[in-house]
Write a protein that holds these residues in place. Structure first.
Motif, PDB file in Angstrom:
ATOM      1  N   GLU A 180       0.815  -1.222   0.000  1.00 14.28           N
ATOM      2  CA  GLU A 180       0.000   0.000   0.000  1.00 14.28           C
ATOM      3  C   GLU A 180       0.847   1.270   0.000  1.00 14.28           C
ATOM      4  OE1 GLU A 180      -3.254   0.129   2.807  1.00 14.28           O
ATOM      5  OE2 GLU A 180      -3.344  -2.055   2.858  1.00 14.28           O
ATOM      6  N   GLU A 181       2.157   1.107   0.196  1.00 19.76           N
ATOM      7  CA  GLU A 181       3.046   2.269   0.247  1.00 19.76           C
ATOM      8  C   GLU A 181       3.921   2.376  -1.011  1.00 19.76           C
ATOM      9  OE1 GLU A 181       4.347   2.390   4.782  1.00 19.76           O
ATOM     10  OE2 GLU A 181       3.650   0.416   4.146  1.00 19.76           O
ATOM     11  N   VAL A 182       3.532   1.630  -2.060  1.00 18.29           N
ATOM     12  CA  VAL A 182       4.297   1.590  -3.301  1.00 18.29           C
ATOM     13  C   VAL A 182       3.665   2.490  -4.358  1.00 18.29           C
ATOM     14  CG1 VAL A 182       5.125   0.102  -5.172  1.00 18.29           C
ATOM     15  CG2 VAL A 182       5.043  -0.769  -2.823  1.00 18.29           C
ATOM     16  N   LYS A 183       4.488   3.283  -5.013  1.00 16.08           N
ATOM     17  CA  LYS A 183       4.026   4.049  -6.165  1.00 16.08           C
ATOM     18  C   LYS A 183       3.824   3.086  -7.331  1.00 16.08           C
ATOM     19  CE  LYS A 183       6.273   8.535  -5.284  1.00 16.08           C
ATOM     20  NZ  LYS A 183       7.256   9.518  -5.813  1.00 16.08           N
ATOM     21  N   ASP A 184       2.679   3.167  -7.986  1.00 13.85           N
ATOM     22  CA  ASP A 184       2.362   2.311  -9.134  1.00 13.85           C
ATOM     23  C   ASP A 184       2.668   0.837  -8.826  1.00 13.85           C
ATOM     24  OD1 ASP A 184       1.658   1.345 -11.598  1.00 13.85           O
ATOM     25  OD2 ASP A 184       3.265   2.337 -12.706  1.00 13.85           O
ATOM     26  N   PRO A 185       1.944   0.219  -7.884  1.00 11.19           N
ATOM     27  CA  PRO A 185       2.266  -1.148  -7.454  1.00 11.19           C
ATOM     28  C   PRO A 185       2.175  -2.187  -8.563  1.00 11.19           C
ATOM     29  CG  PRO A 185       0.122  -0.461  -6.614  1.00 11.19           C
ATOM     30  CD  PRO A 185       0.769   0.769  -7.183  1.00 11.19           C
ATOM     31  N   ARG A 186       1.291  -1.969  -9.545  1.00 12.49           N
ATOM     32  CA  ARG A 186       1.128  -2.951 -10.625  1.00 12.49           C
ATOM     33  C   ARG A 186       2.426  -3.133 -11.410  1.00 12.49           C
ATOM     34  NH1 ARG A 186      -4.523  -0.539 -13.137  1.00 12.49           N
ATOM     35  NH2 ARG A 186      -5.423   0.090 -11.147  1.00 12.49           N
ATOM     36  N   ARG A 187       3.156  -2.060 -11.572  1.00 12.64           N
ATOM     37  CA  ARG A 187       4.396  -2.102 -12.340  1.00 12.64           C
ATOM     38  C   ARG A 187       5.623  -2.337 -11.461  1.00 12.64           C
ATOM     39  NH1 ARG A 187       6.780   3.031 -15.813  1.00 12.64           N
ATOM     40  NH2 ARG A 187       8.558   1.948 -16.741  1.00 12.64           N
ATOM     41  N   ASN A 188       5.653  -1.721 -10.304  1.00 11.99           N
ATOM     42  CA  ASN A 188       6.874  -1.698  -9.499  1.00 11.99           C
ATOM     43  C   ASN A 188       7.063  -2.919  -8.610  1.00 11.99           C
ATOM     44  OD1 ASN A 188       7.694   0.744 -10.564  1.00 11.99           O
ATOM     45  ND2 ASN A 188       6.723   1.958  -8.954  1.00 11.99           N
TER      46      ASN A 188
END
Length: 448
Positions: free
Chosen positions: A212-220
């Motif tokens: 939940e603390e990731v920018k753009d989780p789908r990619r990163n």
């Protein structure tokens, strides 16, 4: 005055942070613990066990990433099992994950204390362990970006040290040493060594706790996992094989500090480089204790937010945007374990939690494919259904191995689970619906 949202975590993490968190969580396993596998299986026996476990983790990560990106929730396996199986499934997965990470922290703290005591005998093991615990609790409360930046720094140092280690001992590798009495206990030794091989990679799944603390989780998130796994496979096999060829491996099979000892054999214990290596060897352990505190606090936070733990543990600090009470409670559990148990028992319990969680995650993956075929899956499991099936089977074999060789500790694990289930049912939590959009509705419910 703008109202502060006390239930949302700040999105600041990039692939380099995820790589650092994942590698940092695991890298202490390359420094100690794995060598006990030699004692029960020999060099070739343990190499076979390590290859089997490496296959398990490769197939697991390339399957688990589907869940992490489809449901980027701080609860990790708890959230996936709840959505796939229901409240009871969520509780089992959540309990296993809590055992995995909450007990990995004191195990690593004990090792840190032992390492400091080895370098400076005047400092007590427990004293050092408690001090490190307090320091990293405070660091994690200070902010996830700050703690993730520290993860990048300390993980790079730890990886650099292992590369230096391989560069020093590599020229002294002798195949005759590595092949001396390679499988003293036959295939039963390979079975017995599986839990120690798991220690090479244990906790890499902790990246899911900061989803939940990731920018753009789908990619990163997939990038972070793949980079981390590649790094760890290279380091695990390199360190284990090269160390086994520098001397009679039996001299290293019962030590808490096999790498400094191997360097000492190669260069001489009085060498300045040996002393430097022993000192900076703390980096890997520091990286891991920092990462396990980060991951375990997010698990406590997520389960509290969903009503499985007291709601107060789900509050987020208004200044630092971190789950401060979840971090503090995790620290208290670590202190209790430090004062009441020993490293080996804590380590075995942590591994039991991990492989149980792996099994629940793969079961959840299969069930969600049937229940929710239209769920948005930014990263689909590679070679489905073969990869998740392989991960599930090897995880089950590892769990059986742990139970067979550690019956009393296994009874403690399952007694704890039984108590948790009984309380859960008595409070009618198994009938309550979780009002949690991120858990129930997938990535489309999360503001990216």
């Amino acid at each position: 005055m703008e109202k502060v949202d006390t239930s949302q975590l700040k999105k600041v993490l990039k692939p380099v942070h995820l790589w650092a968190i994942a590698v940092g969580l695991v890298i202490s396993g390359e420094y100690f613990g794995w060598n006990f596998g030699w004692d029960v299986s020999g060099t070739i026996g343990f190499l076979i066990a390590t290859i089997i476990v490496t296959v398990m983790y490769v197939t697991f990560i390339f399957s688990y990433t589907e869940l992490t990106t489809s449901i980027p929730h701080a609860g990790g396996a708890f959230a996936y099992a709840y959505r796939a199986i229901g409240p009871i499934g969520g509780l089992i997965a959540g309990y296993a994950t809590l055992i995995d990470f909450l007990l990995a922290t004191p195990a690593i703290a004990f090792s840190l204390g032992s390492y400091v005591h080895f370098l400076h005998p005047g400092i007590g093991v427990l004293q050092a362990a408690v001090t490190f615990n307090i320091a990293f609790i405070l660091l994690n409360i200070s902010g996830v970006k700050e703690s993730a930046t520290f993860s990048v720094f300390i993980t790079i140092l730890a990886v650099g040290e292992l590369l230096m280690f391989m560069g020093i001992v590599g020229p002294h590798f002798k195949m005759d040493n590595f092949m001396s009495n390679p499988m003293p206990f036959g295939w039963s030794g390979v079975f017995a060594a599986l839990p120690f091989a798991v220690w090479f990679y244990l906790a890499i799944e902790g990246v899911a706790m900061v989803a939940e603390e990731v920018k753009d989780p789908r990619r990163n998130i997939p990038r972070g996992y793949i980079y981390a796994l590649a790094t760890l496979v290279f380091l695990a096999l390199g360190v284990m094989i090269l160390t086994g060829g520098v001397t009679d491996w039996r001299k290293l099979s019962k030590l808490d500090y096999p790498l400094p000892e191997a360097i000492g054999i190669v260069l001489g214990k009085g060498s300045g480089l040996t002393q430097i290596f022993a000192s900076i060897g703390l980096f890997g352990l520091i990286a891991s204790i920092h990462g396990t505190i980060l991951a375990s606090s997010r698990q406590v936070f997520a389960m509290a937010r969903s009503g499985y733990l007291p709601k107060g543990l789900a509050s987020v600090n208004s200044r630092f945007k971190t789950p401060h009470w979840a971090i503090v409670v995790g620290g208290l559990i670590s202190f209790i374990a430090l004062f009441t148990s020993n490293t080996s028992d804590i380590l075995v319990l942590s591994v039991m939690g991990a492989v149980t969680m792996y099994m629940m995650s793969m079961i959840s993956l299969f069930m969600l494919r049937k229940k929710e075929p239209n769920l948005e899956r930014p990263f689909a499991a590679v070679f489905y259904p073969v990869f998740p099936a392989i991960a599930l089977v090897i995880s089950a074999v590892c769990l059986l191995a742990i139970m067979y060789y550690n019956l009393k500790i296994s009874l403690v694990f399952y007694a704890g689970l039984g108590i948790a289930l009984a309380v859960f049912v008595l409070l009618n939590k198994h009938k309550a619906k979780i009002m949690d959009d991120e858990m129930l509705n997938g990535p489309q419910a999360i503001s990216l």
